[in-house]
Design a protein around this motif. Structure first.
Motif, PDB file in Angstrom:
ATOM      1  N   LYS A  59       0.829  -1.205   0.000  1.00  0.00           N
ATOM      2  CA  LYS A  59       0.000   0.000   0.000  1.00  0.00           C
ATOM      3  C   LYS A  59       0.863   1.255   0.000  1.00  0.00           C
ATOM      4  O   LYS A  59       0.490   2.280  -0.572  1.00  0.00           O
ATOM      5  CB  LYS A  59      -0.940  -0.004   1.207  1.00  0.00           C
ATOM      6  N   GLY A  60       2.048   1.180   0.640  1.00  0.00           N
ATOM      7  CA  GLY A  60       2.952   2.326   0.629  1.00  0.00           C
ATOM      8  C   GLY A  60       3.412   2.664  -0.777  1.00  0.00           C
ATOM      9  O   GLY A  60       3.495   3.836  -1.157  1.00  0.00           O
ATOM     10  N   GLY A  61       3.704   1.631  -1.579  1.00  0.00           N
ATOM     11  CA  GLY A  61       4.120   1.863  -2.961  1.00  0.00           C
ATOM     12  C   GLY A  61       3.001   2.468  -3.794  1.00  0.00           C
ATOM     13  O   GLY A  61       3.231   3.370  -4.608  1.00  0.00           O
ATOM     14  N   LEU A  62       1.791   1.983  -3.588  1.00  0.00           N
ATOM     15  CA  LEU A  62       0.639   2.536  -4.293  1.00  0.00           C
ATOM     16  C   LEU A  62       0.392   3.978  -3.845  1.00  0.00           C
ATOM     17  O   LEU A  62       0.125   4.861  -4.669  1.00  0.00           O
ATOM     18  CB  LEU A  62      -0.594   1.684  -4.019  1.00  0.00           C
ATOM     19  N   TYR A  63       0.498   4.219  -2.549  1.00  0.00           N
ATOM     20  CA  TYR A  63       0.328   5.576  -2.020  1.00  0.00           C
ATOM     21  C   TYR A  63       1.315   6.536  -2.674  1.00  0.00           C
ATOM     22  O   TYR A  63       0.948   7.628  -3.108  1.00  0.00           O
ATOM     23  CB  TYR A  63       0.520   5.557  -0.503  1.00  0.00           C
ATOM     24  N   ARG A  64       2.590   6.125  -2.740  1.00  0.00           N
ATOM     25  CA  ARG A  64       3.607   7.012  -3.320  1.00  0.00           C
ATOM     26  C   ARG A  64       3.298   7.314  -4.785  1.00  0.00           C
ATOM     27  O   ARG A  64       3.482   8.444  -5.244  1.00  0.00           O
ATOM     28  CB  ARG A  64       4.990   6.380  -3.171  1.00  0.00           C
ATOM     29  N   ALA A  65       2.823   6.310  -5.521  1.00  0.00           N
ATOM     30  CA  ALA A  65       2.492   6.525  -6.932  1.00  0.00           C
ATOM     31  C   ALA A  65       1.319   7.495  -7.064  1.00  0.00           C
ATOM     32  O   ALA A  65       1.329   8.392  -7.917  1.00  0.00           O
ATOM     33  CB  ALA A  65       2.168   5.193  -7.601  1.00  0.00           C
ATOM     34  N   LEU A  66       0.290   7.325  -6.228  1.00  0.00           N
ATOM     35  CA  LEU A  66      -0.855   8.238  -6.271  1.00  0.00           C
ATOM     36  C   LEU A  66      -0.452   9.635  -5.812  1.00  0.00           C
ATOM     37  O   LEU A  66      -0.906  10.638  -6.371  1.00  0.00           O
ATOM     38  CB  LEU A  66      -1.990   7.701  -5.390  1.00  0.00           C
ATOM     39  N   ALA A  67       0.393   9.710  -4.792  1.00  0.00           N
ATOM     40  CA  ALA A  67       0.843  11.011  -4.291  1.00  0.00           C
ATOM     41  C   ALA A  67       1.598  11.766  -5.376  1.00  0.00           C
ATOM     42  O   ALA A  67       1.399  12.971  -5.568  1.00  0.00           O
ATOM     43  CB  ALA A  67       1.720  10.831  -3.055  1.00  0.00           C
ATOM     44  N   PHE A 112      -7.193  10.469   1.852  1.00  0.00           N
ATOM     45  CA  PHE A 112      -6.400   9.266   1.624  1.00  0.00           C
ATOM     46  C   PHE A 112      -4.910   9.584   1.698  1.00  0.00           C
ATOM     47  O   PHE A 112      -4.131   8.821   2.273  1.00  0.00           O
ATOM     48  CB  PHE A 112      -6.734   8.666   0.252  1.00  0.00           C
ATOM     49  N   LEU A 113      -4.523  10.727   1.115  1.00  0.00           N
ATOM     50  CA  LEU A 113      -3.105  11.090   1.090  1.00  0.00           C
ATOM     51  C   LEU A 113      -2.607  11.598   2.440  1.00  0.00           C
ATOM     52  O   LEU A 113      -1.453  11.339   2.812  1.00  0.00           O
ATOM     53  CB  LEU A 113      -2.865  12.159   0.018  1.00  0.00           C
ATOM     54  N   MET A 114      -3.451  12.307   3.174  1.00  0.00           N
ATOM     55  CA  MET A 114      -3.000  12.943   4.407  1.00  0.00           C
ATOM     56  C   MET A 114      -3.483  12.251   5.680  1.00  0.00           C
ATOM     57  O   MET A 114      -2.896  12.423   6.742  1.00  0.00           O
ATOM     58  CB  MET A 114      -3.455  14.406   4.437  1.00  0.00           C
ATOM     59  N   HIS A 115      -4.551  11.461   5.578  1.00  0.00           N
ATOM     60  CA  HIS A 115      -5.101  10.806   6.771  1.00  0.00           C
ATOM     61  C   HIS A 115      -5.435   9.341   6.505  1.00  0.00           C
ATOM     62  O   HIS A 115      -6.516   8.875   6.888  1.00  0.00           O
ATOM     63  CB  HIS A 115      -6.369  11.535   7.245  1.00  0.00           C
ATOM     64  N   PRO A 116      -4.550   8.587   5.866  1.00  0.00           N
ATOM     65  CA  PRO A 116      -4.885   7.189   5.574  1.00  0.00           C
ATOM     66  C   PRO A 116      -5.123   6.351   6.816  1.00  0.00           C
ATOM     67  O   PRO A 116      -5.801   5.339   6.776  1.00  0.00           O
ATOM     68  CB  PRO A 116      -3.669   6.685   4.782  1.00  0.00           C
ATOM     69  N   SER A 117      -4.565   6.773   7.957  1.00  0.00           N
ATOM     70  CA  SER A 117      -4.737   6.004   9.189  1.00  0.00           C
ATOM     71  C   SER A 117      -6.190   5.990   9.656  1.00  0.00           C
ATOM     72  O   SER A 117      -6.570   5.167  10.480  1.00  0.00           O
ATOM     73  CB  SER A 117      -3.855   6.564  10.296  1.00  0.00           C
ATOM     74  N   GLU A 118      -7.023   6.903   9.130  1.00  0.00           N
ATOM     75  CA  GLU A 118      -8.439   6.916   9.504  1.00  0.00           C
ATOM     76  C   GLU A 118      -9.123   5.606   9.121  1.00  0.00           C
ATOM     77  O   GLU A 118     -10.113   5.213   9.708  1.00  0.00           O
ATOM     78  CB  GLU A 118      -9.162   8.084   8.826  1.00  0.00           C
ATOM     79  N   ARG A 134       5.152   8.944   7.740  1.00  0.00           N
ATOM     80  CA  ARG A 134       6.285   8.509   6.918  1.00  0.00           C
ATOM     81  C   ARG A 134       6.004   8.737   5.439  1.00  0.00           C
ATOM     82  O   ARG A 134       6.912   8.983   4.655  1.00  0.00           O
ATOM     83  CB  ARG A 134       6.575   7.029   7.173  1.00  0.00           C
ATOM     84  N   HIS A 135       4.736   8.683   5.058  1.00  0.00           N
ATOM     85  CA  HIS A 135       4.397   8.816   3.644  1.00  0.00           C
ATOM     86  C   HIS A 135       3.983  10.231   3.254  1.00  0.00           C
ATOM     87  O   HIS A 135       4.303  10.693   2.158  1.00  0.00           O
ATOM     88  CB  HIS A 135       3.287   7.823   3.277  1.00  0.00           C
ATOM     89  N   SER A 136       3.260  10.935   4.133  1.00  0.00           N
ATOM     90  CA  SER A 136       2.792  12.271   3.774  1.00  0.00           C
ATOM     91  C   SER A 136       3.875  13.334   3.931  1.00  0.00           C
ATOM     92  O   SER A 136       3.877  14.331   3.205  1.00  0.00           O
ATOM     93  CB  SER A 136       1.562  12.659   4.601  1.00  0.00           C
ATOM     94  N   ALA A 137       4.819  13.131   4.850  1.00  0.00           N
ATOM     95  CA  ALA A 137       5.870  14.130   5.058  1.00  0.00           C
ATOM     96  C   ALA A 137       6.689  14.391   3.794  1.00  0.00           C
ATOM     97  O   ALA A 137       6.954  15.553   3.457  1.00  0.00           O
ATOM     98  CB  ALA A 137       6.770  13.725   6.215  1.00  0.00           C
ATOM     99  N   PRO A 138       7.107  13.361   3.045  1.00  0.00           N
ATOM    100  CA  PRO A 138       7.841  13.637   1.803  1.00  0.00           C
ATOM    101  C   PRO A 138       7.021  14.424   0.785  1.00  0.00           C
ATOM    102  O   PRO A 138       7.569  15.245   0.044  1.00  0.00           O
ATOM    103  CB  PRO A 138       8.175  12.232   1.271  1.00  0.00           C
TER     104      PRO A 138
END
Length: 218
Positions: A59-67, A112-118, A134-138
């Motif tokens: 999911k981290g890899g998918l998140y980075r691609a969407l971000a 999704f990008l800023m609050h995925p932990s919800e 770890r994902h939104s900070a970059p």
């Protein structure tokens, strides 16, 4: 030669397939926001989850691609607002409004990008513990660096102008993010009111600074 053409066709096909998967992920995110799961995205794309993992890893890899996809689009819109034929104050307001309009138009993508932990409580075991910071900070750092570069290109801030511009870039992004996050959740005022108030906060030294010599002007 044939080997090179074959490799190019494979690369093009892989890029096309990746775009299709990201578009499927976007549709699920627009529907489910931070609750979007790898299972739902794989189903939307008509593939199995292992195939999705093969393209993005987790999911981290998918998140980075969407971000990257959404940050590229946002940066393009912000640059257009900064380059618009208007006076400096109006361009500042337009840039702030562009950011706020983007998160207002697609709040589920923003969450999704800023609050995925919800969505962590409903996630599959492999997706729980997704580290939002770890994902939104970059993503925010990238926006800060890009905006700092734009300011450095346009505004003369005196001694250490480039370093000051970089500080401003990160500071403005932090301000937009924090204020926009609060506003999107609580809606305490209109978007226009928020834009004016934030522009007032920025306006002091920015109003007095000259354009950078040889730059595109601001």
């Amino acid at each position: 030669m044939e080997t090179a053409r074959s490799a190019e066709r494979q690369r093009t096909a892989a890029e096309s397939r990746r775009r299709e998967l990201l578009e499927a992920a976007d549709r699920v995110v627009l529907r489910d926001g931070p609750h979007a799961s790898m299972n739902a995205i794989a189903a939307e794309a008509g593939i199995t989850k292992p195939i999705l993992y093969r393209h993005f890893g987790d999911k981290g890899g998918l998140y980075r691609a969407l971000a990257t996809r959404h940050t590229d689009a946002l940066l393009s819109a912000l640059r257009a607002a900064l380059d618009a034929p208007a006076d400096r104050r109006r361009r500042v307001e337009s840039t702030l409004d562009t950011y706020l309009a983007a998160i207002e138009a697609r709040p589920q993508v923003y969450r999704f990008l800023m609050h995925p932990s919800e969505g962590a409580a409903d996630a599959a075991p492999a997706e729980q513990g997704f580290d939002v910071g770890r994902h939104s900070a970059p993503l925010l750092r990238r926006l800060g660096e890009e905006l700092g570069q734009v300011i450095a290109e346009r505004v003369d801030l005196g001694p250490d102008s480039e370093q000051t511009a970089r500080i401003w870039g990160h500071g403005i992004v932090g301000m937009m993010h924090a204020a926009g996050d609060w506003w999107l959740g609580d809606r305490p005022c209109s978007r226009a009111q928020l834009v004016r108030a934030l522009a007032d906060l920025l306006w002091g030294r920015l109003a007095e600074a000259g354009d950078r010599q040889g730059g595109p002007g601001f």
